[in-house]
Design a protein around this motif. Structure first.
Motif, mmCIF file in Angstrom:
data_model
loop_
_atom_site.group_PDB
_atom_site.id
_atom_site.type_symbol
_atom_site.label_atom_id
_atom_site.label_comp_id
_atom_site.label_asym_id
_atom_site.label_seq_id
_atom_site.Cartn_x
_atom_site.Cartn_y
_atom_site.Cartn_z
ATOM 1 N N VAL A 188 -9.184 -10.380 70.307
ATOM 2 C CA VAL A 188 -9.255 -10.325 68.841
ATOM 3 C C VAL A 188 -10.334 -11.285 68.347
ATOM 4 N N PHE A 189 -10.360 -12.498 68.875
ATOM 5 C CA PHE A 189 -11.387 -13.477 68.509
ATOM 6 C C PHE A 189 -12.777 -12.924 68.841
ATOM 7 N N GLY A 190 -12.907 -12.344 70.026
ATOM 8 C CA GLY A 190 -14.197 -11.818 70.479
ATOM 9 C C GLY A 190 -14.766 -10.737 69.586
ATOM 10 N N ALA A 191 -13.903 -10.012 68.881
ATOM 11 C CA ALA A 191 -14.376 -8.947 67.985
ATOM 12 C C ALA A 191 -15.177 -9.511 66.810
ATOM 13 N N PHE A 192 -15.096 -10.826 66.579
ATOM 14 C CA PHE A 192 -15.850 -11.487 65.512
ATOM 15 C C PHE A 192 -17.176 -12.063 65.988
ATOM 16 N N THR A 193 -17.402 -12.093 67.302
ATOM 17 C CA THR A 193 -18.501 -12.888 67.844
ATOM 18 C C THR A 193 -19.797 -12.119 68.074
ATOM 19 N N GLU A 194 -19.745 -10.805 68.032
ATOM 20 C CA GLU A 194 -20.948 -10.007 68.287
ATOM 21 C C GLU A 194 -21.072 -8.917 67.239
ATOM 22 N N VAL A 195 -22.297 -8.698 66.784
ATOM 23 C CA VAL A 195 -22.521 -7.714 65.727
ATOM 24 C C VAL A 195 -22.164 -6.300 66.201
ATOM 25 N N ARG A 196 -22.296 -6.024 67.502
ATOM 26 C CA ARG A 196 -21.939 -4.686 68.000
ATOM 27 C C ARG A 196 -20.454 -4.406 67.783
ATOM 28 N N HIS A 197 -19.626 -5.452 67.764
ATOM 29 C CA HIS A 197 -18.204 -5.283 67.457
ATOM 30 C C HIS A 197 -17.997 -5.220 65.940
ATOM 31 N N LEU A 198 -18.509 -6.220 65.233
ATOM 32 C CA LEU A 198 -18.292 -6.309 63.785
ATOM 33 C C LEU A 198 -18.731 -5.042 63.053
ATOM 34 N N SER A 199 -19.850 -4.479 63.467
ATOM 35 C CA SER A 199 -20.368 -3.301 62.766
ATOM 36 C C SER A 199 -19.445 -2.086 62.923
ATOM 37 N N ARG A 200 -18.533 -2.133 63.872
ATOM 38 C CA ARG A 200 -17.608 -1.016 64.088
ATOM 39 C C ARG A 200 -16.355 -1.101 63.221
ATOM 40 N N TRP A 201 -16.003 -2.317 62.741
ATOM 41 C CA TRP A 201 -14.732 -2.431 62.022
ATOM 42 C C TRP A 201 -14.776 -3.230 60.718
ATOM 43 N N TRP A 202 -15.826 -4.008 60.449
ATOM 44 C CA TRP A 202 -15.852 -4.893 59.287
ATOM 45 C C TRP A 202 -15.837 -4.111 57.968
ATOM 46 N N GLY A 203 -15.014 -4.556 57.050
ATOM 47 C CA GLY A 203 -14.970 -3.999 55.706
ATOM 48 C C GLY A 203 -13.781 -3.077 55.507
ATOM 49 N N PRO A 204 -13.517 -2.767 54.234
ATOM 50 C CA PRO A 204 -12.404 -1.866 53.905
ATOM 51 C C PRO A 204 -12.677 -0.439 54.371
ATOM 52 N N GLU A 205 -11.656 0.408 54.231
ATOM 53 C CA GLU A 205 -11.750 1.823 54.614
ATOM 54 C C GLU A 205 -12.976 2.477 53.976
ATOM 55 N N GLY A 206 -13.737 3.204 54.801
ATOM 56 C CA GLY A 206 -14.864 3.981 54.293
ATOM 57 C C GLY A 206 -16.156 3.193 54.147
#
Length: 163
Positions: free
Chosen positions: A27-45
């Motif tokens: 879970v922590f790691g999902a914050f550490t790389e843009v390849r992860h963040l770009s897949r889930w960051w932000g509200p729906e849509g």
């Protein structure tokens, strides 16, 4: 001070938490790389386009959040504390020097085999907090963001189990 006393920033903060069925390091790691963040960051849509990303204390994530209605929101984050895999603190505004920038602290606590993430955001004023809640639906948006994170890490866990 009584046990029920509120923090001095209670009238300026939003606290959102969620238990995510994945190990804390993931879970922590999902914050550490843009390849992860770009897949889930932000509200729906919502989607993101990153201009700059450097995950380190003093590093910056400069990006545009694209709303489902086509509205673009310039965003700027700098990390003020990173303590893997327990805590991330950041300053978040529209740009460097934004007088309305707010501080967020994310904590990651083990909860059995899952992780309890808490996102505590403190705004400069109560009025700004209220505006973010009423006009921009910050509480619901935060919940949706953590829901997207949960779905993203569940996909990683599932892929690893199949591989």
């Amino acid at each position: 001070m009584s046990a029920t006393a509120q923090s001095p920033t209670a009238d300026r903060e939003i606290v959102i938490s969620r238990v995510i069925d994945a190990p804390r390091e993931l879970v922590f790691g999902a914050f550490t790389e843009v390849r992860h963040l770009s897949r889930w960051w932000g509200p729906e849509g919502f989607t993101t386009t990153t201009r700059t990303f450097e995950f380190r204390v003093g590093g910056v994530w400069d990006f545009v959040l694209h709303g489902p209605d086509g509205t673009d929101y310039p965003e700027w984050i700098t990390w003020t504390e990173i303590a893997p895999p327990e805590r991330i603190a950041l300053l978040h505004g529209e740009s460097r020097g934004d007088p309305n920038a707010f501080e967020s602290v994310l904590t990651f606590q083990p909860d059995g085999t899952a992780t309890r993430i808490e996102m505590r955001t403190v705004f400069p004023t109560r009025e700004l907090r209220d505006e973010m809640v009423e006009k921009y639906h910050a509480i619901e948006g935060g919940r949706q963001t953590l829901s997207n994170l949960a779905a993203y890490v569940a996909e990683i866990v599932r892929t690893r189990a199949e591989g």
